[in-house]
Design a protein around this motif. Sequence first.
Motif, mmCIF file in Angstrom:
data_model
loop_
_atom_site.group_PDB
_atom_site.id
_atom_site.type_symbol
_atom_site.label_atom_id
_atom_site.label_comp_id
_atom_site.label_asym_id
_atom_site.label_seq_id
_atom_site.Cartn_x
_atom_site.Cartn_y
_atom_site.Cartn_z
ATOM 1 N N MET A 1 -32.041 46.871 -38.230
ATOM 2 C CA MET A 1 -31.525 45.955 -37.206
ATOM 3 C C MET A 1 -29.999 45.974 -37.172
ATOM 4 S SD MET A 1 -33.943 44.897 -35.467
ATOM 5 C CE MET A 1 -32.805 44.022 -34.421
ATOM 6 N N GLU A 2 -29.382 46.072 -38.349
ATOM 7 C CA GLU A 2 -27.915 46.134 -38.370
ATOM 8 C C GLU A 2 -27.442 47.405 -37.673
ATOM 9 O OE1 GLU A 2 -27.104 43.414 -42.326
ATOM 10 O OE2 GLU A 2 -26.932 45.592 -42.483
ATOM 11 N N ALA B 1 -31.700 44.413 -29.361
ATOM 12 C CA ALA B 1 -30.398 44.093 -29.992
ATOM 13 C C ALA B 1 -29.334 44.164 -28.910
ATOM 14 C CB ALA B 1 -30.107 45.098 -31.100
ATOM 15 N N ARG C 1 -34.159 45.110 -42.072
ATOM 16 C CA ARG C 1 -32.858 44.483 -41.816
ATOM 17 C C ARG C 1 -31.751 45.540 -41.616
ATOM 18 N NH1 ARG C 1 -30.433 39.321 -42.707
ATOM 19 N NH2 ARG C 1 -28.197 39.624 -42.671
ATOM 20 N N VAL D 1 -32.078 39.962 -30.685
ATOM 21 C CA VAL D 1 -31.238 39.834 -31.879
ATOM 22 C C VAL D 1 -29.778 40.012 -31.500
ATOM 23 C CG1 VAL D 1 -30.557 41.014 -34.003
ATOM 24 C CG2 VAL D 1 -32.918 40.505 -33.607
ATOM 25 N N LEU E 1 -28.903 37.338 -36.592
ATOM 26 C CA LEU E 1 -29.266 38.155 -37.758
ATOM 27 C C LEU E 1 -28.992 37.408 -39.065
ATOM 28 C CD1 LEU E 1 -30.257 41.140 -38.413
ATOM 29 C CD2 LEU E 1 -27.872 41.642 -38.861
#
Length: 259
Positions: free
Chosen positions: A216-217, A254, A213, A191, A196
């Motif tokens: 992930m951020e 990430a 989400r 990612v 994203l």
Amino acid sequence: MILIKLGGSVITDKTQYRTFNQECVSRLFDEIKKSERGVLIVHGAGSFGHVIAKQYSLQNGLVDFGQIPAVAKVQYDVRELNSMIIAELLKKGIPAVSIPPGSCFIMDNGKLIIKDPEVMLAFSHLGLMPVLFGDVVIDRKKGFGICSGDQIMEILCDLYKPEKVIFVSDIDGLYDKDPKNNKDAKLIDEVTSEKLENINSYSNIDDVTGGVRGKMEAMLRISTERRDCVLINGTVPDRLYSLLKGDKVISTIAKGGLK
Ligand code: IPE
């Protein structure tokens, strides 16, 4: 040093109020021990936090005084979970101490602030492992708020400058759709900020701190050009161990920071 967050989905049964996955936690600590890597552990709240926090909308801050007993109950429950985690670490010979965010730190309109990390850093220098966790924390603007383990991870990255950051969950990584309801969901192995944008937002309904989400951020914010942030499935034996040893494992990585 490697910074690890043990998500609530792996250390508890998120669907059953206050259910500790002792066997899984014990195995994960064996894997950490076996890898001989220096680590720092943060943990989530799982069903010790999210169930009541959601019921009383604690993530919105103070709305009515009927929430106050729930603030006390969630703080109590996550401290009990933290004690069980610390007990497992002590059993493995890892000297760990509890740093409860709700008693040491403050938030300002949802943003966690650690003004004085002296105590935590002093414990580390003595060779003790400070263990922080998702908690209810006083908020200057909202009265109180939910401080997630992910927010703590970001601050610990600034303080400890880990070489790698690992999020341990009950899924193999990030999927393009919710894998629990969609058989054709595909694992995304890498990612970046650009990727994203195209990922559907889906989240666990029992989660008051942002779902997949949001995680992930937070992972992207933690990653840099030099430091990857990896999401793995801790319910699979030896996956954490293999990653700590430097092997390539099924995961979502990430990379490159949040732009
Ligand atoms: C949540 O922390 C804290 C409370 C609900 C009190 P996290 O957001 O880090 O917990 P998990 O990992 O999702 O369970």
